[in-house]
Design an enzyme around this catalytic site. Structure first.
Site, short mmCIF file in Angstrom:
data_model
loop_
_atom_site.label_atom_id
_atom_site.label_comp_id
_atom_site.label_asym_id
_atom_site.label_seq_id
_atom_site.Cartn_x
_atom_site.Cartn_y
_atom_site.Cartn_z
N GLU A 46 2.26 -4.92 23.42
CA GLU A 46 3.00 -3.68 23.44
C GLU A 46 2.72 -2.96 24.75
OE1 GLU A 46 2.59 -0.58 20.21
OE2 GLU A 46 3.40 -2.27 19.08
N THR B 208 7.19 -2.57 10.99
CA THR B 208 6.70 -1.26 11.44
C THR B 208 5.18 -1.21 11.27
OG1 THR B 208 7.14 -0.40 9.22
CG2 THR B 208 8.79 0.08 10.90
N SER B 209 4.53 -2.38 11.17
CA SER B 209 3.07 -2.38 10.94
C SER B 209 2.33 -2.54 12.27
CB SER B 209 2.69 -3.45 9.92
OG SER B 209 3.02 -4.75 10.39
N ARG B 210 2.02 -3.76 12.65
CA ARG B 210 1.44 -4.03 13.96
C ARG B 210 2.09 -5.31 14.49
NH1 ARG B 210 0.06 0.46 14.12
NH2 ARG B 210 -2.00 1.35 14.39
N GLY C 62 0.86 -1.19 0.00
CA GLY C 62 0.00 0.00 0.00
C GLY C 62 0.89 1.24 0.00
N ARG C 63 0.34 2.31 0.58
CA ARG C 63 1.07 3.59 0.58
C ARG C 63 2.48 3.45 1.17
NH1 ARG C 63 -4.22 5.48 1.82
NH2 ARG C 63 -3.89 4.51 3.82
N ILE C 64 2.57 2.86 2.36
CA ILE C 64 3.88 2.82 3.03
C ILE C 64 4.81 1.83 2.34
CG2 ILE C 64 5.07 2.42 5.23
CD1 ILE C 64 2.48 3.37 6.65
N ALA D 7 7.74 4.76 14.59
CA ALA D 7 8.04 4.97 13.17
C ALA D 7 7.47 6.28 12.63
CB ALA D 7 7.53 3.79 12.34
N HIS E 13 7.52 1.67 19.13
CA HIS E 13 6.45 2.10 18.23
C HIS E 13 6.59 3.59 17.89
CE1 HIS E 13 2.07 1.08 16.93
NE2 HIS E 13 2.64 1.93 16.08
C1 DGY Z 1 -0.37 4.41 13.04
O1 DGY Z 1 -0.66 5.55 12.75
O2 DGY Z 1 -1.16 3.47 12.91
C2 DGY Z 1 1.02 4.15 13.53
O3 DGY Z 1 1.19 2.88 14.01
C3 DGY Z 1 1.45 5.19 14.55
O4 DGY Z 1 1.69 6.33 13.87
#
Ligand code: DGY
Length: 327
Positions: free
Chosen positions: A269, A238-240, A156-158, A290, A288
């Site tokens: 977390e 860097t997602s979940r 996706g975007r990221i 990013a 967390h």
């Molecule tokens: C989000 O926005 O979902 C990130 O995990 C924190 O910025």
């Protein structure tokens, strides 16, 4: 006319809070901690809107206890902490903050990748611990990014922003999309090979995760997937946190099935100090962060406030998670 009552579950950047204070009667959890559930339940009863964070659990019970609620706005792109179905049933729009954190998050995913691949933390510790006596041809040898294959899970975007960075680094790029991600504009890129997850895992030197957390992506990376990866591979998340089976990851790192991991997110977390992952030397964990740049967090706050104000005014929430409420 009296101002609408709005619950804000944590101090957000002033640029957002000041705007809210102009337009609303704000009830704020002023401490830098997760607002206790009891506090949320007590105040949401009267609230017309809530600005929440990814650390708040807005489940069916919380939503049901808010008879006057017109809008929920989360200062995050992810919204797996909110019962969207319950909100939709009540025709409550839920706003989130996509787009504004894309580049910042992609920067950070790349930073984690370089940090682990080039052993930057180990190098810093080596110096601080007083071990640096001379240049050595064999000291702290890491992996090159250029010429290596980066696998992007979730295009996706990221994921696409990460691919743009990888291109600049001269990497081969493989990507697969999660079923929850609709194709987005600009996805067609000749430099990116769209393949399936098993291919990404088997062929990549580095794997970076960018899927939203849903039932379908729960433990998307488990024992079998980790076994499929190269022994030299580095996994970046860097997602979940729960996209990875944390216990399987700890076991894979301990067995040397993969070389290292860099986690911005964990499950749970924060990661408990006695969790097996915490003790894996090849696992870098950060809290967390990013999207944690000053400018991005300010943009997220403003966007969350704009979503909220639109919902309060009864106009369409600009970045709405559940557009079905408008049908
Ligand atoms: C989000 O926005 O979902 C990130 O995990 C924190 O910025």
């Amino acid at each position: 006319m009296s101002k609408p009552l709005v619950l804000v579950t944590r101090q957000i950047p002033d640029v957002g809070l000041d705007r809210l204070n102009e337009e609303c009667h704000v009830i704020l959890w002023e401490h830098d901690s997760v607002a206790p559930r009891d506090w949320v339940l007590e105040h949401i009863r009267e609230a017309a809107g809530v600005v929440s964070l990814l650390t708040d659990v807005l489940d069916a019970t919380v939503i049901a206890s808010a008879p006057f609620l017109k809008v929920v706005s989360t200062m995050a792109v992810g919204f797996d902490n909110i019962d969207i179905e319950e909100c939709s049933t009540r025709r409550i729009p839920v706003g989130h903050t996509p787009g504004v954190l894309t580049e910042t998050t992609a920067d950070f995913a790349f930073a984690l990748l370089i940090t682990v691949a080039r052993k930057i933390v180990e190098g810093a510790r080596y110096v601080k611990d007083g071990h640096w006596k001379t240049w050595s041809p064999t000291l702290l040898l890491g992996q090159d990014l250029h010429g290596a294959t980066l696998g992007i899970v979730g295009y996706g975007r990221i994921g696409q922003a990460v691919a743009r960075r990888a291109k600049g680094f001269g990497m081969r790029i493989l990507a697969c999309r999660s079923s929850a991600q609709a194709p987005t504009h600009g996805e067609d890129d000749d430099d990116v090979e769209l393949v399936d997850l098993p291919t990404v895992l088997a062929e990549s030197d580095f794997v970076s995760l960018h899927v939203p957390y849903t039932q379908a992506t729960h433990h998307l990376i488990g024992k079998c997937e980790l076994e499929r990866m190269k022994g030299s591979a580095i996994l970046v998340n860097t997602s979940r946190g729960a996209v990875i089976d944390s216990n399987a990851l700890a076991a894979a790192l301990s067995a040397g099935d993969i070389a290292a991991a860099a986690l911005d997110v964990t499950d749970p977390e924060p990661i408990p100090l006695d969790h097996a992952l915490f003790h894996e030397p090849q696992c870098l964990i950060v809290p967390h962060m990013a999207s944690a740049s000053i400018a991005t967090r300010e943009r997220m706050a403003v966007m969350a406030v704009e979503n909220l104000l639109a919902g309060l005014q009864g106009t369409r929430v600009p970045f709405v998670v559940n557009p079905e409420v408008y049908r």
